[in-house]
Design an enzyme around this catalytic site. Structure first.
Site, short mmCIF file in Angstrom:
data_model
loop_
_atom_site.label_atom_id
_atom_site.label_comp_id
_atom_site.label_asym_id
_atom_site.label_seq_id
_atom_site.Cartn_x
_atom_site.Cartn_y
_atom_site.Cartn_z
N LYS A 1 2.60 -0.56 7.82
CA LYS A 1 2.71 -1.78 7.03
C LYS A 1 3.20 -1.48 5.61
O LYS A 1 3.00 -0.39 5.08
CB LYS A 1 1.37 -2.53 7.02
CG LYS A 1 0.30 -2.02 6.10
CD LYS A 1 -0.84 -3.06 6.00
CE LYS A 1 -1.83 -2.65 4.91
NZ LYS A 1 -2.91 -3.58 4.69
N LYS B 1 -11.12 8.30 5.63
CA LYS B 1 -11.19 8.95 4.31
C LYS B 1 -11.95 10.26 4.38
O LYS B 1 -11.58 11.23 3.71
CB LYS B 1 -11.86 8.01 3.29
CG LYS B 1 -10.98 6.81 3.00
CD LYS B 1 -11.22 6.20 1.65
CE LYS B 1 -10.03 5.30 1.35
NZ LYS B 1 -10.30 4.25 0.39
N LYS C 1 0.61 -1.74 -0.83
CA LYS C 1 0.73 -1.63 -2.28
C LYS C 1 0.31 -0.25 -2.78
O LYS C 1 0.53 0.09 -3.91
CB LYS C 1 -0.01 -2.75 -3.00
CG LYS C 1 -1.46 -2.96 -2.69
CD LYS C 1 -1.86 -4.36 -3.23
CE LYS C 1 -3.24 -4.76 -2.80
NZ LYS C 1 -4.30 -3.88 -3.29
#
Ligand code: TRP
Length: 332
Positions: A195, A113, A198
């Protein structure tokens, strides 16, 4: 002998996907008899990114309803919202004083991040793994089902627990990461090397539990494949097709050999439609039950209140022991 304890959590950011179901929730269902399980909707971790408050609230309730709709029994398991159990925050502060800056600086999720230069790099992102350690240690958890990407956080949790125990004597159970035997990791339909997430920027890559049959069909028809023209399980050479096979196998119970035989010489178009249909049937009852549960907020409230009460009761002795050991005056 008392049952081993399992703790796991999912953040209520982004909608749950087929990957969340096959990779995590479906395994949880198989564990509910054998273990004492706590499944926490980690809304305090969720606020490390900015959320629209109404959306966060809706997603949190929807996630609870989806857990139940997927087959998690709210009596057998303890299902609750992290923010309803204040001991998480209390233990997190304490453990923060036993976590070293050097350790937190090494966390790859945090480093990524920072490297990306994400805006809103707040202190919560930095201390996120400490709160996660508190989640786990608060319940003397033995096993923590997580994906690869969270293993480093569980390692840190172990290091913090070992450090605390070595200063004050046996206080915390040292947890182990738990990768279930059939831990199929579902990949993105548009980028099968990564992957299914969401929080993917590309919603076409993820099938969401609440997607309509139409939209599921469209997503599978557009799924990335290859030029090999054979339905064979080879994640290196044919990541897209192998991912579709994993999904189809989870949805139907068929083995990879059976699937290869079924689609021998049939072409990818036919295969994709069959996978889509199997997923539509897999998700239909989950979606319908979720919608129904969301109509009755008082039933959901009963579940999360009950869950928080039970979680809080289980947490209390650990917190009492910890505060005693570090020298706080007992409340009496
Ligand atoms: N950090 C986890 C994730 O992003 C979620 C989480 C929070 C968790 N607390 C936990 C997972 C405790 C396992 C145990 O997936």
């Amino acid at each position: 002998m008392s049952k081993k304890r399992i703790f796991s959590g999912i953040k209520p950011t982004g909608e749950l996907t087929l990957g969340s179901y096959i990779g995590a929730i479906k395994n949880w269902i198989d564990l509910q008899q054998e273990y004492q399980c706590l499944y926490c909707i980690v809304d305090m971790h969720a606020i490390t990114i900015r959320n629209d408050p109404a959306v966060l609230r809706r997603r949190s309730l929807e996630q609870l309803a989806q857990y139940i709709a997927c087959g998690l029994d709210p009596e057998q398991n303890i299902i609750y919202f992290q923010s309803h159990v204040p001991q998480h925050a209390e233990l997190s502060w304490i453990l923060g004083c036993y976590s070293m800056l050097g350790e937190l600086n090494r966390m790859t999720q945090f480093k990524d991040k920072v490297k990306k230069g994400s805006e809103n790099l707040n202190a919560g992102i930095y201390t996120y793994p400490v709160l996660m350690a508190a989640d786990i240690l608060l319940f003397q958890s033995d096993l923590v089902p997580v994906g690869e990407d969270q293993k480093q956080h569980v390692e840190l949790c172990r290091d913090i627990a070992i450090r605390f125990n070595s200063i004050y004597g046996e206080t915390f159970t040292i947890p182990e990461p738990f990768i279930p035997k059939v831990g199929a990791r579902i990949k993105s339909l548009t980028d099968p090397l990564n992957k299914m997430s969401k929080s993917d920027d590309d919603p076409q890559g993820s099938v969401f539990l609440m997607d309509s049959p139409d939209s599921i069909m469209k997503k599978f028809k557009r799924a990335v494949t290859d030029m090999e023209n054979r339905v064979a399980f080879d994640p290196e050479k044919q990541p897209g097709i192998s991912n579709l096979m994993t999904i189809y196998s989870s949805a139907t119970g068929k083995s990879f050999d059976e699937i290869s035989a079924e689609f021998d010489g049939k072409g990818y178009g036919t295969f994709k439609v069959a996978v889509a249909e199997s997923v539509i049937e897999l998700l239909r009852p989950i979606r319908e039950k979720t919608e129904k549960l969301l109509e009755d907020k008082s039933y959901l409230a009963e579940i999360y209140r009950n869950g928080a009460r039970r979680a809080s009761e289980l947490a209390e002795p650990t917190l009492k022991l910890v505060t005693e050991r570090i020298g706080f005056v007992p409340k009496g």
